[in-house]
Structure formats: structure tokens, C-alpha cells
Design a protein around this motif. Sequence first.
Motif, PDB file in Angstrom:
ATOM      1  N   GLY A   1       9.144  13.114 -11.918  1.00 50.72           N
ATOM      2  CA  GLY A   1       8.335  13.163 -10.699  1.00 50.72           C
ATOM      3  C   GLY A   1       9.260  13.256  -9.505  1.00 50.72           C
ATOM      4  N   TRP A   2       8.979  12.480  -8.482  1.00 53.83           N
ATOM      5  CA  TRP A   2       9.897  12.394  -7.345  1.00 53.83           C
ATOM      6  C   TRP A   2      10.008  10.954  -6.876  1.00 53.83           C
ATOM      7  CZ3 TRP A   2       7.837  10.235  -2.998  1.00 53.83           C
ATOM      8  CH2 TRP A   2       6.483  10.450  -2.707  1.00 53.83           C
ATOM      9  N   GLY A   3      11.174  10.645  -6.336  1.00 52.02           N
ATOM     10  CA  GLY A   3      11.397   9.359  -5.705  1.00 52.02           C
ATOM     11  C   GLY A   3      11.852   9.580  -4.278  1.00 52.02           C
ATOM     12  N   SER A   4      11.397   8.735  -3.389  1.00 48.37           N
ATOM     13  CA  SER A   4      11.797   8.898  -1.988  1.00 48.37           C
ATOM     14  C   SER A   4      13.172   8.271  -1.758  1.00 48.37           C
ATOM     15  CB  SER A   4      10.757   8.281  -1.054  1.00 48.37           C
ATOM     16  OG  SER A   4      10.647   6.886  -1.267  1.00 48.37           O
ATOM     17  N   ILE A   5      13.953   8.982  -0.947  1.00 46.36           N
ATOM     18  CA  ILE A   5      15.251   8.477  -0.500  1.00 46.36           C
ATOM     19  C   ILE A   5      15.079   7.756   0.830  1.00 46.36           C
ATOM     20  CG2 ILE A   5      17.599   9.153   0.160  1.00 46.36           C
ATOM     21  CD1 ILE A   5      17.161  11.654  -1.630  1.00 46.36           C
ATOM     22  N   SER A   6      14.168   8.287   1.642  1.00 45.96           N
ATOM     23  CA  SER A   6      13.777   7.687   2.911  1.00 45.96           C
ATOM     24  C   SER A   6      12.320   8.067   3.135  1.00 45.96           C
ATOM     25  CB  SER A   6      14.662   8.207   4.050  1.00 45.96           C
ATOM     26  OG  SER A   6      14.470   9.609   4.211  1.00 45.96           O
ATOM     27  N   VAL A   7      11.785   7.732   4.279  1.00 50.38           N
ATOM     28  CA  VAL A   7      10.390   8.053   4.562  1.00 50.38           C
ATOM     29  C   VAL A   7      10.155   9.560   4.527  1.00 50.38           C
ATOM     30  CG1 VAL A   7       8.573   7.945   6.322  1.00 50.38           C
ATOM     31  CG2 VAL A   7      10.016   5.949   5.898  1.00 50.38           C
ATOM     32  N   ALA A   8      11.132  10.351   4.977  1.00 47.63           N
ATOM     33  CA  ALA A   8      10.945  11.794   5.105  1.00 47.63           C
ATOM     34  C   ALA A   8      11.648  12.602   4.023  1.00 47.63           C
ATOM     35  CB  ALA A   8      11.427  12.254   6.482  1.00 47.63           C
ATOM     36  N   SER A   9      12.350  11.951   3.109  1.00 47.10           N
ATOM     37  CA  SER A   9      13.156  12.683   2.135  1.00 47.10           C
ATOM     38  C   SER A   9      12.823  12.236   0.722  1.00 47.10           C
ATOM     39  CB  SER A   9      14.648  12.456   2.424  1.00 47.10           C
ATOM     40  OG  SER A   9      15.452  13.150   1.504  1.00 47.10           O
ATOM     41  N   GLN A  10      12.655  13.214  -0.179  1.00 45.48           N
ATOM     42  CA  GLN A  10      12.367  12.910  -1.577  1.00 45.48           C
ATOM     43  C   GLN A  10      13.108  13.885  -2.478  1.00 45.48           C
ATOM     44  OE1 GLN A  10       8.093  13.779  -1.176  1.00 45.48           O
ATOM     45  NE2 GLN A  10       8.354  15.398  -2.726  1.00 45.48           N
ATOM     46  N   HIS A  11      13.490  13.419  -3.653  1.00 47.87           N
ATOM     47  CA  HIS A  11      14.167  14.259  -4.633  1.00 47.87           C
ATOM     48  C   HIS A  11      13.479  14.148  -5.987  1.00 47.87           C
ATOM     49  CE1 HIS A  11      18.486  14.976  -2.854  1.00 47.87           C
ATOM     50  NE2 HIS A  11      17.534  15.625  -2.203  1.00 47.87           N
ATOM     51  N   ALA A  12      13.521  15.250  -6.732  1.00 52.77           N
ATOM     52  CA  ALA A  12      13.084  15.217  -8.114  1.00 52.77           C
ATOM     53  C   ALA A  12      13.821  14.101  -8.847  1.00 52.77           C
ATOM     54  CB  ALA A  12      13.349  16.563  -8.780  1.00 52.77           C
ATOM     55  N   SER A  13      13.091  13.422  -9.733  1.00 55.44           N
ATOM     56  CA  SER A  13      13.656  12.252 -10.405  1.00 55.44           C
ATOM     57  C   SER A  13      13.223  12.211 -11.860  1.00 55.44           C
ATOM     58  CB  SER A  13      13.202  10.957  -9.712  1.00 55.44           C
ATOM     59  OG  SER A  13      13.553  10.949  -8.346  1.00 55.44           O
ATOM     60  N   ILE A  14      14.048  11.574 -12.688  1.00 53.44           N
ATOM     61  CA  ILE A  14      13.676  11.267 -14.058  1.00 53.44           C
ATOM     62  C   ILE A  14      13.888   9.783 -14.281  1.00 53.44           C
ATOM     63  CG2 ILE A  14      15.985  11.930 -14.901  1.00 53.44           C
ATOM     64  CD1 ILE A  14      14.613  12.746 -17.544  1.00 53.44           C
ATOM     65  N   TRP A  15      12.933   9.173 -14.960  1.00 50.62           N
ATOM     66  CA  TRP A  15      13.029   7.768 -15.341  1.00 50.62           C
ATOM     67  C   TRP A  15      13.185   7.682 -16.856  1.00 50.62           C
ATOM     68  CZ3 TRP A  15       9.711   9.531 -11.617  1.00 50.62           C
ATOM     69  CH2 TRP A  15       9.734   8.911 -10.358  1.00 50.62           C
ATOM     70  N   LYS A  16      14.193   6.962 -17.294  1.00 54.32           N
ATOM     71  CA  LYS A  16      14.354   6.623 -18.707  1.00 54.32           C
ATOM     72  C   LYS A  16      14.258   5.114 -18.786  1.00 54.32           C
ATOM     73  CE  LYS A  16      17.248  10.673 -19.584  1.00 54.32           C
ATOM     74  NZ  LYS A  16      18.564  11.195 -20.048  1.00 54.32           N
ATOM     75  N   GLY A  17      13.122   4.620 -19.285  1.00 52.35           N
ATOM     76  CA  GLY A  17      12.813   3.215 -19.095  1.00 52.35           C
ATOM     77  C   GLY A  17      12.542   2.998 -17.616  1.00 52.35           C
TER      78      GLY A  17
ATOM     79  N   VAL B   1       0.828  -1.212   0.000  1.00 49.24           N
ATOM     80  CA  VAL B   1       0.000   0.000   0.000  1.00 49.24           C
ATOM     81  C   VAL B   1       0.865   1.266   0.000  1.00 49.24           C
ATOM     82  CG1 VAL B   1      -2.165   0.962   0.887  1.00 49.24           C
ATOM     83  CG2 VAL B   1      -1.574  -1.377   1.437  1.00 49.24           C
ATOM     84  N   GLN B   2       2.041   1.189  -0.596  1.00 50.70           N
ATOM     85  CA  GLN B   2       2.866   2.365  -0.847  1.00 50.70           C
ATOM     86  C   GLN B   2       2.600   2.844  -2.275  1.00 50.70           C
ATOM     87  OE1 GLN B   2       4.821   4.011   1.228  1.00 50.70           O
ATOM     88  NE2 GLN B   2       4.787   2.590   2.957  1.00 50.70           N
ATOM     89  N   ILE B   3       2.573   4.173  -2.460  1.00 54.00           N
ATOM     90  CA  ILE B   3       2.361   4.683  -3.807  1.00 54.00           C
ATOM     91  C   ILE B   3       3.655   4.556  -4.605  1.00 54.00           C
ATOM     92  CG2 ILE B   3       0.479   6.239  -3.188  1.00 54.00           C
ATOM     93  CD1 ILE B   3       2.456   8.548  -3.145  1.00 54.00           C
ATOM     94  N   GLN B   4       3.533   4.130  -5.867  1.00 51.58           N
ATOM     95  CA  GLN B   4       4.676   3.905  -6.730  1.00 51.58           C
ATOM     96  C   GLN B   4       4.439   4.578  -8.078  1.00 51.58           C
ATOM     97  OE1 GLN B   4       7.433   2.490  -5.730  1.00 51.58           O
ATOM     98  NE2 GLN B   4       6.672   1.751  -3.757  1.00 51.58           N
ATOM     99  N   ALA B   5       5.424   5.357  -8.541  1.00 51.53           N
ATOM    100  CA  ALA B   5       5.342   5.952  -9.872  1.00 51.53           C
ATOM    101  C   ALA B   5       5.091   4.851 -10.891  1.00 51.53           C
ATOM    102  CB  ALA B   5       6.628   6.694 -10.189  1.00 51.53           C
ATOM    103  N   THR B   6       4.143   5.109 -11.781  1.00 49.84           N
ATOM    104  CA  THR B   6       3.710   4.083 -12.729  1.00 49.84           C
ATOM    105  C   THR B   6       3.504   4.700 -14.096  1.00 49.84           C
ATOM    106  OG1 THR B   6       2.589   2.874 -10.941  1.00 49.84           O
ATOM    107  CG2 THR B   6       1.935   2.332 -13.191  1.00 49.84           C
ATOM    108  N   VAL B   7       3.907   3.980 -15.138  1.00 55.74           N
ATOM    109  CA  VAL B   7       3.572   4.357 -16.509  1.00 55.74           C
ATOM    110  C   VAL B   7       2.713   3.237 -17.098  1.00 55.74           C
ATOM    111  CG1 VAL B   7       5.760   3.415 -17.387  1.00 55.74           C
ATOM    112  CG2 VAL B   7       4.444   5.029 -18.779  1.00 55.74           C
TER     113      VAL B   7
END
Length: 229
Positions: free
Chosen positions: A74-90, A38-44
Amino acid sequence: MAAIWSSGVQTTLAGPYSVAAGINNAGQVVRYKTDASVQIQATVWTDGIPNQLGSLGGPSSVAFDINNLGQVVGWGSISVASQHASIWKGTTITDLGSLGGNSLAASINDFGVIMGNSLVSGDFSHATLWNGNSIPVDLNNLMDSSGIGWTLTSANGVNNLGYIVGSGYNSLGQQKGFLLTPCESFTTLPWSGVAPVPGPLVCGGLPGLVFAGAILAWWRRKELTSFSL
């Protein structure tokens, strides 16, 4: 519930714990869905088939936009309290960094120019630009004189001509929407110690971007409308 509408016909992409936010010309859709924990996950979604994109090592991630090359931001979490802007290629994720705190990437155009926002200190957010690399640039430092007295807090969209939309506030504390247009001629800005290169200028198809060891790109602000939270 994530869904796509085509010719007035709705197609559900995933169950109740999913959201769709961005789509490209190929019909690929992005945002997030929940995983088994039940964690949200970036999805295409491609042709209705979901592909979870992963995070930066933390428990969750969210995608906001996809360009016509299939690059997702979007963003990806580094830990529960930390997130950074992210890019996915594939399925390969790259940490885009931040200006000091949490960050997110909200939009990407077909030249790989990314817009979003980052916390600079405490809870203060600044509109942020990434141009095909993981070096964040404060968009407030790339303004012509129309930006004096304004703080751009978030950049939410960028098109292939380099036009940027977002929100910020003026010296009176009024929140406004803004449209930034690339400048074709430049003068030295009061906050810049480097004289910009005269325009018009084009780099990678995007007006206003020049590289000389740093980005020398100036934008002109136009107020769109006021809004309240």
C-alpha cells in the motif's frame, strides 16, 4: 464499514470508519481503519482480529493488497503531504521509494512482484513495478512496440503469471484500460540502449523477468476498454 462475506453471511470487521480492499487465500483482509486520533491506518484482519501496520513516520497509511505469504502492500506517509509505496512483512514496513514524487503499491503476487504508480514530475503518474526490492521501475520502459504512443499511468493488479492490468492513455489523449502479457521473444526497443536477452525466460517463477544488472523485461500491451473519469 469493513466487512467480509462468506457463504452469503456478512461479518463486520470494524466500525464505520474502516474499509476492506484485499483478501488472500487464508482469509486475511486488508485496507484501513481509523485510530484514536481519527487518522487512517493500514490494517490487516486475521480471523477478524485487526492489526494496525504503521507508517513511514507520517500520520497515516493505507493497505491495498495481500498475497498468500501474508505480505501487504500500500502506502505509508512520510509526512502530512508525502507518501511512498510500502510493503509490510509482519509489522515491519519497508519504503519502496518512487520515481520522483508520491507513490503507492496497489498489488503484489506470490512471487513478490509489486505493481502500482508513482508521480514522475508535477502531477504526472506512471505505472510502476517493484520486483522484490525497493527499486521502482517505470513500466513504460518495459514495453514492446505495442506500447509506442501510450503512457501507462497506473498498474492496479498482477497475477502469478505476470499478467498486469491498469490504465493509461494514448497519443490522442484517450484513457483506456490495458492488459499486459509477458513477451516470450524480444527485440531491441527504440527507447532501450540494451539488447534484451532472447526468451522465453523465467526468473523466480515469473515469465519475462531477467536480471543482468537491470531488469530486461518486456510486456505486450492489449487494450481492454475505454472509460471516463
